[in-house]
Write a protein that holds these residues in place. Structure first.
Motif, mmCIF file in Angstrom:
data_model
loop_
_atom_site.group_PDB
_atom_site.id
_atom_site.type_symbol
_atom_site.label_atom_id
_atom_site.label_comp_id
_atom_site.label_asym_id
_atom_site.label_seq_id
_atom_site.Cartn_x
_atom_site.Cartn_y
_atom_site.Cartn_z
ATOM 1 N N ALA A 170 13.142 3.331 38.586
ATOM 2 C CA ALA A 170 13.572 3.151 37.198
ATOM 3 C C ALA A 170 14.822 3.982 36.964
ATOM 4 C CB ALA A 170 12.457 3.537 36.235
ATOM 5 N N GLU A 171 15.879 3.602 37.647
ATOM 6 C CA GLU A 171 17.172 4.258 37.577
ATOM 7 C C GLU A 171 18.231 3.191 37.333
ATOM 8 O OE1 GLU A 171 17.339 7.436 37.653
ATOM 9 O OE2 GLU A 171 15.387 7.985 38.492
ATOM 10 N N ARG A 172 19.433 3.633 37.013
ATOM 11 C CA ARG A 172 20.564 2.727 36.824
ATOM 12 C C ARG A 172 20.177 1.543 35.937
ATOM 13 N NH1 ARG A 172 22.829 2.510 42.914
ATOM 14 N NH2 ARG A 172 20.615 2.754 43.365
ATOM 15 N N ALA A 173 20.151 0.327 36.438
ATOM 16 C CA ALA A 173 19.896 -0.830 35.576
ATOM 17 C C ALA A 173 18.540 -0.753 34.886
ATOM 18 C CB ALA A 173 19.998 -2.122 36.400
ATOM 19 N N TYR A 174 17.560 -0.142 35.541
ATOM 20 C CA TYR A 174 16.208 -0.057 34.975
ATOM 21 C C TYR A 174 15.911 1.307 34.356
ATOM 22 C CZ TYR A 174 14.724 -4.490 37.155
ATOM 23 O OH TYR A 174 14.572 -5.810 37.507
ATOM 24 N N ALA A 175 16.922 2.148 34.166
ATOM 25 C CA ALA A 175 16.692 3.524 33.716
ATOM 26 C C ALA A 175 15.996 3.586 32.370
ATOM 27 C CB ALA A 175 18.023 4.275 33.647
ATOM 28 N N GLU A 176 16.207 2.577 31.530
ATOM 29 C CA GLU A 176 15.634 2.637 30.185
ATOM 30 C C GLU A 176 14.111 2.578 30.193
ATOM 31 O OE1 GLU A 176 16.795 -1.641 28.549
ATOM 32 O OE2 GLU A 176 18.067 -0.807 30.112
ATOM 33 N N LEU A 177 13.499 2.086 31.289
ATOM 34 C CA LEU A 177 12.037 2.118 31.368
ATOM 35 C C LEU A 177 11.541 3.557 31.341
ATOM 36 C CD1 LEU A 177 11.336 -0.586 34.106
ATOM 37 C CD2 LEU A 177 11.171 -0.842 31.625
ATOM 38 N N LYS A 178 12.193 4.416 32.114
ATOM 39 C CA LYS A 178 11.818 5.827 32.140
ATOM 40 C C LYS A 178 12.082 6.483 30.788
ATOM 41 C CE LYS A 178 12.608 8.096 35.875
ATOM 42 N NZ LYS A 178 13.288 8.779 37.007
ATOM 43 N N VAL A 179 13.230 6.168 30.208
ATOM 44 C CA VAL A 179 13.566 6.737 28.904
ATOM 45 C C VAL A 179 12.555 6.286 27.848
ATOM 46 C CG1 VAL A 179 15.314 6.803 27.083
ATOM 47 C CG2 VAL A 179 16.008 6.916 29.477
ATOM 48 N N TYR A 180 12.157 5.030 27.910
ATOM 49 C CA TYR A 180 11.196 4.512 26.934
ATOM 50 C C TYR A 180 9.890 5.308 26.987
ATOM 51 C CZ TYR A 180 8.025 1.536 24.376
ATOM 52 O OH TYR A 180 7.098 1.079 23.469
ATOM 53 N N PHE A 181 9.343 5.479 28.176
ATOM 54 C CA PHE A 181 8.081 6.216 28.276
ATOM 55 C C PHE A 181 8.253 7.664 27.839
ATOM 56 C CE2 PHE A 181 6.647 2.814 31.255
ATOM 57 C CZ PHE A 181 5.469 2.488 30.587
ATOM 58 N N LEU A 231 18.584 -6.862 51.555
ATOM 59 C CA LEU A 231 17.353 -6.112 51.800
ATOM 60 C C LEU A 231 17.506 -4.618 51.558
ATOM 61 C CD1 LEU A 231 15.862 -7.871 54.958
ATOM 62 C CD2 LEU A 231 15.504 -8.384 52.523
ATOM 63 N N MET A 232 18.749 -4.139 51.387
ATOM 64 C CA MET A 232 18.974 -2.726 51.093
ATOM 65 C C MET A 232 19.216 -2.484 49.601
ATOM 66 S SD MET A 232 18.573 -1.357 54.009
ATOM 67 C CE MET A 232 19.153 0.308 53.722
ATOM 68 N N ASP A 233 18.838 -3.430 48.777
ATOM 69 C CA ASP A 233 19.087 -3.338 47.333
ATOM 70 C C ASP A 233 18.176 -2.280 46.712
ATOM 71 O OD1 ASP A 233 19.512 -3.770 44.597
ATOM 72 O OD2 ASP A 233 19.775 -5.926 44.870
ATOM 73 N N ASP A 234 18.761 -1.198 46.221
ATOM 74 C CA ASP A 234 17.987 -0.156 45.560
ATOM 75 C C ASP A 234 18.223 -0.147 44.055
ATOM 76 O OD1 ASP A 234 20.560 0.825 45.547
ATOM 77 O OD2 ASP A 234 20.078 2.772 46.445
ATOM 78 N N VAL A 235 18.798 -1.227 43.525
ATOM 79 C CA VAL A 235 18.946 -1.400 42.076
ATOM 80 C C VAL A 235 17.927 -2.419 41.570
ATOM 81 C CG1 VAL A 235 20.502 -2.100 40.222
ATOM 82 C CG2 VAL A 235 21.378 -0.782 42.153
ATOM 83 N N CYS A 236 17.925 -3.586 42.190
ATOM 84 C CA CYS A 236 16.915 -4.615 41.927
ATOM 85 C C CYS A 236 16.153 -4.806 43.237
ATOM 86 C CB CYS A 236 17.566 -5.923 41.480
ATOM 87 S SG CYS A 236 18.475 -5.809 39.925
ATOM 88 N N PRO A 237 15.078 -4.069 43.459
ATOM 89 C CA PRO A 237 14.417 -4.068 44.765
ATOM 90 C C PRO A 237 14.069 -5.478 45.247
ATOM 91 C CG PRO A 237 13.477 -2.371 43.347
ATOM 92 C CD PRO A 237 14.394 -3.181 42.481
ATOM 93 N N PRO A 238 14.229 -5.742 46.544
ATOM 94 C CA PRO A 238 13.960 -7.085 47.066
ATOM 95 C C PRO A 238 12.580 -7.627 46.698
ATOM 96 C CG PRO A 238 15.058 -5.766 48.729
ATOM 97 C CD PRO A 238 14.768 -4.843 47.589
ATOM 98 N N SER A 239 11.556 -6.768 46.676
ATOM 99 C CA SER A 239 10.219 -7.266 46.347
ATOM 100 C C SER A 239 10.166 -7.846 44.943
ATOM 101 C CB SER A 239 9.179 -6.157 46.504
ATOM 102 O OG SER A 239 9.497 -5.039 45.699
#
Length: 320
Positions: free
Chosen positions: A221-232, A271-279
């Motif tokens: 929950a960093e960069r593009a998804y950082a707001e998830l952490k901020v929300y909690f 497969l090395m995407d650490d912003v939008c994980p491949p899974s």
């Protein structure tokens, strides 16, 4: 080879872990009905930028909740008969870019529309009306309120409304329409093709907005998804409402819209995407029942993928 996620063999079987709201299908049918009942009040005027290749226009329409949404519109010069069309969607917090980015498609005979997401860097307006913090992004906008105030719900609907406007243009063959984009643009490509069945070809690149709980459990929950952490941290510091929060996010989780897609699908994943994980991307891809292909870049992350633009362009050209 180092990996940031699951091995590819596991990715191809992964089905996602974010909870799906029980009324998900009803939610989106009601949302589409709201969109169809909204008067789009479309205006199309010549843009300041013009080209000998295409006529360029500023297109505005009214989306749900009254927002005015902007898109660049390009029409080939000297149209004879009906043309195919492509829609482009931009990355998170960005805008529709420069006119020149779309001239290759227009020169090839496509009508092109490139939308500015409401409330981001372009001309589209976010009318607001939600309580709680929005901080750095839009995933959490409306998360404290009724699910139909989620901002990405409205943005998803904007993509479908734009597709419908373009499909109904007299120059456009509604049976030859495509959509493409990267990151948030990849997410909106999936949303658009799920909500507007006239999209026939969809080429999302490392799509965003999939499987939020997986992002959280991977501690990404960093960069593009950082707001998830901020929300909690700001709204639920002890995670007493964690299940409720992820379930509400499920309304705007593209893995649950993916089964609606009828278009041919060509997805690009590093497969090395650490912003939008491949899974998270595969959570949506593996739920698609349409004709589909995923093009894998083992050594690349959330970045420019070699030849992806050319592959997409050549594939869209098959609609000519």
């Amino acid at each position: 080879m180092p990996i940031v996620d699951m091995p590819l063999s596991e990715l191809r079987e992964y089905k996602g872990i974010n909870p799906k709201p029980e009324d998900f299908e009803q939610y989106w049918e009601e949302s589409l009905s709201e969109m169809h009942m909204t008067d789009p009040n479309v205006t199309i005027t010549p843009a300041d930028f013009q080209s000998p290749i295409a006529d360029c226009y500023d297109l505005y329409f009214t989306g749900v909740h009254g927002a005015r949404v902007y898109a660049k519109l390009l029409k080939p010069k000297h149209i004879t008969g009906k043309c195919p069309a492509v829609l482009n969607f931009h990355g998170y917090n960005g805008k529709s870019g420069n006119w020149g980015e779309y001239l290759a498609y227009a020169a090839s005979g496509f009508v092109v529309a490139a939308m500015d997401c409401r409330g981001q860097a372009g001309r589209s307006v976010d009318v607001g009306g939600n309580t709680g913090k929005t901080t750095v992004g839009h995933i959490i906008r409306g998360l404290n309120d009724d699910p139909k105030t989620l901002l990405f719900r409205d943005i998803f609907l904007d993509t479908a409304e734009l597709a419908g406007i373009v499909a109904d243009m007299e120059e456009v063959d509604e049976n030859r329409m495509g959509a493409f984009g990267g990151s948030q643009g990849g997410a909106l490509t999936i949303a658009c093709s799920a909500l507007e069945p006239r999209i026939k070809r969809a080429a999302p690149c490392y799509p965003f907005l999939c499987d939020y709980k997986r992002v959280w459990e991977m501690d990404m929950a960093e960069r593009a998804y950082a707001e998830l952490k901020v929300y909690f941290r700001d709204n639920d510091p002890r995670h007493e409402r964690e299940d409720e929060t992820f379930t509400k996010l499920g309304y705007i989780d593209l893995q649950f819209l993916a089964p609606r897609i009828k278009a041919q699908m060509k997805m690009f994943t590093g497969l090395m995407d650490d912003v939008c994980p491949p899974s998270t991307q595969f959570a949506a891809y593996n739920k698609m029942t349409c004709p589909k292909e995923v093009i894998i870049y083992p050594d690349f992350g959330h970045e420019g993928l070699p030849d992806a633009w050319e592959i997409t362009y050549s594939w869209m050209l098959e609609m000519l």
